[in-house]
Design an enzyme around this catalytic site. Sequence first.
Site, PDB file in Angstrom:
ATOM      1  N   PHE A 149      -9.469  -7.173  -4.654  1.00 38.42           N
ATOM      2  CA  PHE A 149     -10.805  -7.501  -5.160  1.00 38.42           C
ATOM      3  C   PHE A 149     -11.576  -8.432  -4.232  1.00 38.42           C
ATOM      4  CE2 PHE A 149      -8.674 -11.377  -6.533  1.00 38.42           C
ATOM      5  CZ  PHE A 149      -9.665 -12.333  -6.359  1.00 38.42           C
ATOM      6  N   CYS A 281      -7.680 -14.187   1.706  1.00 39.88           N
ATOM      7  CA  CYS A 281      -6.283 -14.117   2.169  1.00 39.88           C
ATOM      8  C   CYS A 281      -6.053 -15.069   3.320  1.00 39.88           C
ATOM      9  CB  CYS A 281      -5.955 -12.700   2.589  1.00 39.88           C
ATOM     10  SG  CYS A 281      -7.100 -12.093   3.818  1.00 39.88           S
ATOM     11  N   GLU A 378       0.928 -18.704  -4.675  1.00 36.49           N
ATOM     12  CA  GLU A 378      -0.324 -18.423  -3.975  1.00 36.49           C
ATOM     13  C   GLU A 378      -1.429 -18.630  -5.019  1.00 36.49           C
ATOM     14  OE1 GLU A 378      -1.318 -14.380  -2.982  1.00 36.49           O
ATOM     15  OE2 GLU A 378      -2.686 -15.039  -1.424  1.00 36.49           O
TER      16      GLU A 378
HETATM   17  P1  NAD Z   1      -3.448  -6.990  -6.314  1.00 37.53           P
HETATM   18  O1  NAD Z   1      -2.168  -6.848  -5.571  1.00 37.53           O
HETATM   19  O2  NAD Z   1      -3.395  -7.357  -7.744  1.00 37.53           O
HETATM   20  O3  NAD Z   1      -4.269  -5.604  -6.261  1.00 37.53           O
HETATM   21  C1  NAD Z   1      -4.506  -4.937  -5.055  1.00 37.53           C
HETATM   22  C2  NAD Z   1      -4.693  -3.452  -5.341  1.00 37.53           C
HETATM   23  O4  NAD Z   1      -3.475  -2.925  -5.875  1.00 37.53           O
HETATM   24  C3  NAD Z   1      -5.784  -3.154  -6.356  1.00 37.53           C
HETATM   25  O5  NAD Z   1      -6.483  -2.017  -5.927  1.00 37.53           O
HETATM   26  C4  NAD Z   1      -5.008  -2.886  -7.653  1.00 37.53           C
HETATM   27  O6  NAD Z   1      -5.655  -1.967  -8.493  1.00 37.53           O
HETATM   28  C5  NAD Z   1      -3.695  -2.325  -7.157  1.00 37.53           C
HETATM   29  N1  NAD Z   1      -2.544  -2.694  -7.993  1.00 37.53           N
HETATM   30  C6  NAD Z   1      -2.395  -3.819  -8.744  1.00 37.53           C
HETATM   31  N2  NAD Z   1      -1.186  -3.828  -9.331  1.00 37.53           N
HETATM   32  C7  NAD Z   1      -0.550  -2.704  -8.936  1.00 37.53           C
HETATM   33  C8  NAD Z   1       0.745  -2.160  -9.211  1.00 37.53           C
HETATM   34  N3  NAD Z   1       1.608  -2.778  -9.982  1.00 37.53           N
HETATM   35  N4  NAD Z   1       1.065  -0.977  -8.641  1.00 37.53           N
HETATM   36  C9  NAD Z   1       0.214  -0.337  -7.824  1.00 37.53           C
HETATM   37  N5  NAD Z   1      -1.028  -0.814  -7.534  1.00 37.53           N
HETATM   38  C10 NAD Z   1      -1.407  -1.979  -8.077  1.00 37.53           C
HETATM   39  O7  NAD Z   1      -4.357  -8.015  -5.471  1.00 37.53           O
HETATM   40  P2  NAD Z   1      -5.775  -8.641  -5.861  1.00 37.53           P
HETATM   41  O8  NAD Z   1      -5.600  -9.615  -6.944  1.00 37.53           O
HETATM   42  O9  NAD Z   1      -6.789  -7.570  -6.010  1.00 37.53           O
HETATM   43  O10 NAD Z   1      -6.129  -9.398  -4.495  1.00 37.53           O
HETATM   44  C11 NAD Z   1      -5.653 -10.672  -4.169  1.00 37.53           C
HETATM   45  C12 NAD Z   1      -4.393 -10.595  -3.344  1.00 37.53           C
HETATM   46  O11 NAD Z   1      -4.629  -9.839  -2.157  1.00 37.53           O
HETATM   47  C13 NAD Z   1      -3.927 -11.964  -2.858  1.00 37.53           C
HETATM   48  O12 NAD Z   1      -2.526 -12.008  -2.961  1.00 37.53           O
HETATM   49  C14 NAD Z   1      -4.359 -12.003  -1.402  1.00 37.53           C
HETATM   50  O13 NAD Z   1      -3.615 -12.858  -0.567  1.00 37.53           O
HETATM   51  C15 NAD Z   1      -4.162 -10.574  -1.015  1.00 37.53           C
HETATM   52  N6  NAD Z   1      -4.917 -10.227   0.173  1.00 37.53           N
HETATM   53  C16 NAD Z   1      -4.247 -10.134   1.342  1.00 37.53           C
HETATM   54  C17 NAD Z   1      -4.936  -9.851   2.499  1.00 37.53           C
HETATM   55  C18 NAD Z   1      -4.224  -9.751   3.803  1.00 37.53           C
HETATM   56  O14 NAD Z   1      -4.868  -9.438   4.771  1.00 37.53           O
HETATM   57  N7  NAD Z   1      -2.929  -9.979   3.894  1.00 37.53           N
HETATM   58  C19 NAD Z   1      -6.329  -9.648   2.457  1.00 37.53           C
HETATM   59  C20 NAD Z   1      -6.980  -9.749   1.230  1.00 37.53           C
HETATM   60  C21 NAD Z   1      -6.265 -10.051   0.080  1.00 37.53           C
END
Ligand code: NAD
Length: 494
Positions: A149, A281, A378
């Site tokens: 998101f 992130c 985190e």
């Molecule tokens: P999230 O892991 O909850 O969701 C990411 C995506 O995965 C979404 O599209 C969601 O619909 C899907 N998803 C969620 N749960 C799932 C499951 N159990 N099985 C399959 N798909 C699933 O992450 P978020 O809350 O949207 O974003 C924040 C996180 O993303 C933080 O941990 C942040 O550090 C990370 N992030 C990392 C980077 C990087 O470059 N390493 C960049 C941006 C964000």
Amino acid sequence: MRTIGHWIGGRPSTGSATRHAPVFDPATGAEQARVVLGEAADVDLAVRAAAKAFESWGTASLTSRTRVMFRFRDLVERHLDELAELVAAEHGKVVDDARGEVVRGMEVAEYACGLAELLKGEYSQQASTGVDVFSVREPLGVCAGVSPFNFPVMVPMWMHPVAIACGNTFVLKPSERDPSASIRIAELYAEAGLPEGVFNVVQGDRVTVDALLDHPGVAAVSFVGSTPVARHVHERAGRSGKRVQALGGAKNHAVVLPDADLDFAADQIAGAAYGSAGQRCMAISAVVAVGDAAGPLVERLAERARAIKVGPGRDPGSEMGPVVTHASRERITAIIEGADGVLVDGRDVAVPGHPDGFFVGPTLVDGVTPGMEVYTEEVFGPVLAVLRAETLDDAIEVINANPYGNGTAIFTNSGEAAQTFRRRVHVGMIGVNVPIPVPMAYHSFGGWKDSLFGDTHVHGPEGVRFYTRAKVTTTRWPRSTPAGHTSLSFPTSA
Ligand code: NAD
């Protein structure tokens, strides 16, 4: 109530539309729309549309692909403000910050405009007598992207411009929290002349993601999100033989040495900790203050944290917006509640006229040790933890003991200290007096350890490698071959 749907085969669609999720305005707490949650049948439709489009896009000339990418890049620039407003409305970040994310995404499209140069391949003439060898990189087919998101425009743009420029077709599953920007991007691609089916969007949740991971028509998956989901995606997509890169969560440390300019360091760290309400992130969420730096640094950080103007992202007076959901707010405030050493407490922030917005104010916690929840979690909110270390070696040890390895920064005036730090930390992206060292589009982005599962980073040269596979041809054109010269030995060069 407005419904946000998919984009499949060049047009909007609500698909099977049996399930929905609310999309909130984080500044007011009100539900502003609902997004459809794709089922396996919707994923299948999108993958089929992408597979059909691949038949011609995968072999379209470099010139025609380049021209589409240039037009797309220009359209993103022309619609920069509109895209930034869309992001601010659903994510909650301030519009200026959203503009920054669109620009960083656009830079990947700019990199992708160089596709003819990037895909030139390699040629060895006369590798053996009369034998030439050449290698080219060919597209994989249908690639999928699953994004978080926190950067609804930029993170998907780490993926799709490179994948599409390389000749692949793409199915994006954006975050269900802020799904609108991806549909606008699909419209801009269509306006740029991208053939239908090359870029598709399937909205959804974990059900949709798993359908993509299992679909036999998907060749590769790029994921960015939290570590537990990244691990799941890596394992599940790998099990069905897909190429996969899965970027996970982070805990990014800034080390501050006593010789640093502490005013500069405090300004930079406060921006990196509290920008986008800490939901980046690459946000700095832990400071390791070395030796005498600690006291004066904490004083300066507290001063800056207290001065930040918290308000709705679309209000030009705001410097920091709300967090993304009510649940996020609850989780973050519970972590603050449990922490000792809270110097600046963001729980009681009041934003006039927005009593139900998901606001948490800038929070500073001092005297943090590695076992505390505010450090091990985190937090993904505007919470900065300060740890203290005696020496640079001790600070490096703290960072290397952390399971994440996304980004880190050092603030110092010593080239020698910076060099030691750069060589010894187990982290993928390092800043020297740069708090958020997100690499430019022509380098690649990625962390180490629990911040990335898979072999390649995203965009830049590693992105091109991820979205292509090598084909090597060895050629010989014999003028006259005397008969009866069959050799069963393994061929060697001469
Ligand atoms: P999230 O892991 O909850 O969701 C990411 C995506 O995965 C979404 O599209 C969601 O619909 C899907 N998803 C969620 N749960 C799932 C499951 N159990 N099985 C399959 N798909 C699933 O992450 P978020 O809350 O949207 O974003 C924040 C996180 O993303 C933080 O941990 C942040 O550090 C990370 N992030 C990392 C980077 C990087 O470059 N390493 C960049 C941006 C964000």
